[in-house]
Design a protein around this motif. Structure first.
Motif, PDB file in Angstrom:
ATOM      1  N   GLU A  77       0.155  38.152  32.615  1.00  0.00           N
ATOM      2  CA  GLU A  77       0.637  36.867  32.110  1.00  0.00           C
ATOM      3  C   GLU A  77       0.423  35.841  33.209  1.00  0.00           C
ATOM      4  N   THR A  78      -0.203  34.713  32.885  1.00  0.00           N
ATOM      5  CA  THR A  78      -0.488  33.698  33.899  1.00  0.00           C
ATOM      6  C   THR A  78       0.473  32.530  33.761  1.00  0.00           C
ATOM      7  N   ARG A  79       0.964  32.056  34.904  1.00  0.00           N
ATOM      8  CA  ARG A  79       1.828  30.886  34.936  1.00  0.00           C
ATOM      9  C   ARG A  79       1.195  29.861  35.864  1.00  0.00           C
ATOM     10  N   LEU A  80       1.189  28.600  35.431  1.00  0.00           N
ATOM     11  CA  LEU A  80       0.555  27.527  36.183  1.00  0.00           C
ATOM     12  C   LEU A  80       1.609  26.552  36.681  1.00  0.00           C
ATOM     13  N   PHE A  81       1.556  26.259  37.971  1.00  0.00           N
ATOM     14  CA  PHE A  81       2.544  25.380  38.594  1.00  0.00           C
ATOM     15  C   PHE A  81       1.839  24.245  39.332  1.00  0.00           C
ATOM     16  N   GLU A  82       2.326  23.029  39.147  1.00  0.00           N
ATOM     17  CA  GLU A  82       1.767  21.881  39.853  1.00  0.00           C
ATOM     18  C   GLU A  82       2.596  21.597  41.106  1.00  0.00           C
ATOM     19  N   TYR A  83       2.689  22.574  41.976  1.00  0.00           N
ATOM     20  CA  TYR A  83       3.338  22.352  43.253  1.00  0.00           C
ATOM     21  C   TYR A  83       2.843  23.375  44.261  1.00  0.00           C
ATOM     22  N   CYS A  84       3.313  23.249  45.489  1.00  0.00           N
ATOM     23  CA  CYS A  84       2.849  24.094  46.588  1.00  0.00           C
ATOM     24  C   CYS A  84       3.220  25.545  46.363  1.00  0.00           C
ATOM     25  N   CYS A  85       2.290  26.455  46.693  1.00  0.00           N
ATOM     26  CA  CYS A  85       2.555  27.884  46.487  1.00  0.00           C
ATOM     27  C   CYS A  85       3.614  28.412  47.445  1.00  0.00           C
ATOM     28  N   SER A  86       4.057  27.600  48.406  1.00  0.00           N
ATOM     29  CA  SER A  86       5.159  27.992  49.285  1.00  0.00           C
ATOM     30  C   SER A  86       6.516  27.870  48.598  1.00  0.00           C
ATOM     31  N   LEU A  87       6.571  27.202  47.449  1.00  0.00           N
ATOM     32  CA  LEU A  87       7.855  26.922  46.802  1.00  0.00           C
ATOM     33  C   LEU A  87       8.279  27.978  45.797  1.00  0.00           C
ATOM     34  N   THR A  88       7.650  29.123  45.798  1.00  0.00           N
ATOM     35  CA  THR A  88       8.059  30.209  44.916  1.00  0.00           C
ATOM     36  C   THR A  88       8.773  31.265  45.736  1.00  0.00           C
ATOM     37  N   TRP A  89       9.977  31.621  45.302  1.00  0.00           N
ATOM     38  CA  TRP A  89      10.687  32.731  45.924  1.00  0.00           C
ATOM     39  C   TRP A  89      11.413  33.481  44.831  1.00  0.00           C
ATOM     40  N   THR A  90      11.411  34.799  44.942  1.00  0.00           N
ATOM     41  CA  THR A  90      11.915  35.669  43.894  1.00  0.00           C
ATOM     42  C   THR A  90      13.393  35.425  43.638  1.00  0.00           C
ATOM     43  N   GLY A  91      13.731  35.228  42.370  1.00  0.00           N
ATOM     44  CA  GLY A  91      15.131  35.194  41.975  1.00  0.00           C
ATOM     45  C   GLY A  91      15.773  33.829  41.963  1.00  0.00           C
ATOM     46  N   ASP A  92      15.085  32.780  42.478  1.00  0.00           N
ATOM     47  CA  ASP A  92      15.715  31.470  42.471  1.00  0.00           C
ATOM     48  C   ASP A  92      15.805  30.919  41.057  1.00  0.00           C
ATOM     49  N   SER A  93      16.864  30.175  40.807  1.00  0.00           N
ATOM     50  CA  SER A  93      17.096  29.661  39.456  1.00  0.00           C
ATOM     51  C   SER A  93      16.069  28.625  39.057  1.00  0.00           C
ATOM     52  N   ASP A  94      15.432  27.968  40.056  1.00  0.00           N
ATOM     53  CA  ASP A  94      14.453  26.933  39.709  1.00  0.00           C
ATOM     54  C   ASP A  94      13.024  27.414  39.951  1.00  0.00           C
ATOM     55  N   ILE A  95      12.799  28.726  39.792  1.00  0.00           N
ATOM     56  CA  ILE A  95      11.452  29.244  40.009  1.00  0.00           C
ATOM     57  C   ILE A  95      10.446  28.630  39.035  1.00  0.00           C
ATOM     58  N   ALA A  96      10.921  28.173  37.873  1.00  0.00           N
ATOM     59  CA  ALA A  96      10.024  27.579  36.884  1.00  0.00           C
ATOM     60  C   ALA A  96       9.868  26.072  37.085  1.00  0.00           C
ATOM     61  N   TYR A  97      10.254  25.566  38.251  1.00  0.00           N
ATOM     62  CA  TYR A  97      10.114  24.146  38.575  1.00  0.00           C
ATOM     63  C   TYR A  97       8.698  23.660  38.281  1.00  0.00           C
ATOM     64  N   GLN A  98       8.638  22.752  37.315  1.00  0.00           N
ATOM     65  CA  GLN A  98       7.380  22.157  36.892  1.00  0.00           C
ATOM     66  C   GLN A  98       6.327  23.179  36.479  1.00  0.00           C
ATOM     67  N   THR A  99       6.748  24.152  35.673  1.00  0.00           N
ATOM     68  CA  THR A  99       5.777  25.048  35.054  1.00  0.00           C
ATOM     69  C   THR A  99       4.942  24.267  34.049  1.00  0.00           C
ATOM     70  N   VAL A 100       3.663  24.517  34.034  1.00  0.00           N
ATOM     71  CA  VAL A 100       2.783  23.842  33.091  1.00  0.00           C
ATOM     72  C   VAL A 100       2.206  24.878  32.151  1.00  0.00           C
ATOM     73  N   GLU A 101       2.406  24.677  30.880  1.00  0.00           N
ATOM     74  CA  GLU A 101       1.880  25.616  29.900  1.00  0.00           C
ATOM     75  C   GLU A 101       0.486  25.182  29.474  1.00  0.00           C
ATOM     76  N   VAL A 102      -0.468  26.024  29.672  1.00  0.00           N
ATOM     77  CA  VAL A 102      -1.849  25.719  29.296  1.00  0.00           C
ATOM     78  C   VAL A 102      -2.339  26.847  28.393  1.00  0.00           C
ATOM     79  N   ALA A 103      -2.882  26.475  27.274  1.00  0.00           N
ATOM     80  CA  ALA A 103      -3.356  27.493  26.325  1.00  0.00           C
ATOM     81  C   ALA A 103      -4.523  28.258  26.900  1.00  0.00           C
TER      82      ALA A 103
END
Length: 326
Positions: free
Chosen positions: A300-326
């Motif tokens: 499953e692919t997830r696309l984010f318009e932000y820095c790859c340093s801003l992902t950490w496991t378990g944080d409540s805002d991990i989906a911050y600015q998720t972009v859904e692309v078909a």
């Protein structure tokens, strides 16, 4: 299958599920046939020193600083953040040139970070360089979202490439200072940093895995025009992909991402496919076709318009600015 016989792909699947993340921060203009970011200004790099750096490292020679937004003499970091927020930015990477002691002079600017986060609702991560106890305390008090720093595992590279009178132990100590303050740590390893060849990368990995880091970012040397490394080839693909494998197995439960910097062309395509096959969690600025390749591997692919340093496991805002692309 046991964890002793598991492939790196299996290790990622066991700890993170069938997910692969892709990132497109606004650090540069970029798009592929698979993905055009909606807001290229969503996450921007800021330099607190303009284009000035006391080190003029052989791999950079301040070239990286030229693409950043500079804090002007007549405005502070909060005023700059306000201006960028009005233009659509939602997060900042606060960085700059280094001092002779290896750190970025962030302390005078940290008093603005809490206001930027609370009043403007922006994410703030910093590139700190080698931190002092005072800088580590200041970063913690400011409440930054994360701290990025390169970890170098060879004294020769520290001396010859970075022109620093430091040792590997100083980089290890910096990680300790940050972890003691409870900060989210996002160490980077530049693969091939010693003039296109591997030297201290595996030692850097060993150091990192002894600290509680949030995300490990791997980037690959890109020989830049106008630097002493301009004439050098990048490190061999097989050396880089073997390091992908080693990192996944050495840090099975830690998010490992392939960051922004790596050579273009076929090498980028090869590295991105290897990152998917060898269990990395995410890729910044993926090569054209990489998203489709990940899906072909059942991810499953997830696309984010932000820095790859801003992902950490378990944080409540991990989906911050998720972009859904078909």
């Amino acid at each position: 299958m046991t964890m002793d016989t598991a492939t790196p792909f299996d290790v990622r699947q066991a700890h993170f599920g069938n997910v692969m993340d892709f990132f497109a921060p606004g650090l540069k203009r970029w798009e592929t046939s698979e993905w055009t970011p909606e807001n290229p200004r969503r996450f921007l790099p800021v330099s607190v020193t303009g284009s000035a750096c006391a080190l003029s490292c052989d791999h950079c020679q301040t070239k990286v600083l030229h693409g950043m937004v500079s804090v002007k003499a007549d405005e502070d970091l909060f005023a700059l953040a306000q201006r960028l927020r009005a233009q659509g930015s939602e997060g900042l990477l606060v960085s700059g040139g280094s001092t002779r002691t290896g750190g970025v002079p962030l302390l005078p600017h940290l008093r603005h970070v809490r206001r930027i986060r609370e009043e403007l609702g922006m994410k703030v991560i910093v590139h700190s360089g080698v931190v002092s106890p005072e800088l580590a305390a200041g970063l913690a008090d400011a409440g930054v979202d994360g701290v990025m720093l390169d970890i170098i595992g060879a004294d020769e590279t520290i001396r010859d490439v970075y022109h620093l009178d430091l040792t590997v132990a100083d980089f290890d100590r910096a990680l300790g200072l940050l972890s003691e303050r409870g900060l989210r740590i996002i160490p980077h390893i530049v693969l091939g940093l010693h003039y296109g060849r591997f030297l201290g990368e595996y030692r850097a990995l060993d150091i990192i895995t002894r600290h509680p880091v949030s995300t490990i970012i791997l980037v690959v040397l890109v020989p830049l025009v106008g630097t002493p490394m301009a004439h050098l080839p990048p490190p061999p693909v097989e050396d880089v992909t073997e390091f992908f494998r080693a990192t996944r197995l050495a840090a099975p439960t830690t998010t490992v991402n392939l960051g922004c910097a790596r050579p273009l062309g076929q090498m980028k395509t090869d590295l991105d496919q290897a990152a998917i096959d060898l269990g990395l969690n995410g890729i910044a600025y993926p090569a054209d076709g990489a998203i489709a390749y990940a899906r072909s591997r059942g991810l499953e692919t997830r696309l984010f318009e932000y820095c790859c340093s801003l992902t950490w496991t378990g944080d409540s805002d991990i989906a911050y600015q998720t972009v859904e692309v078909a």
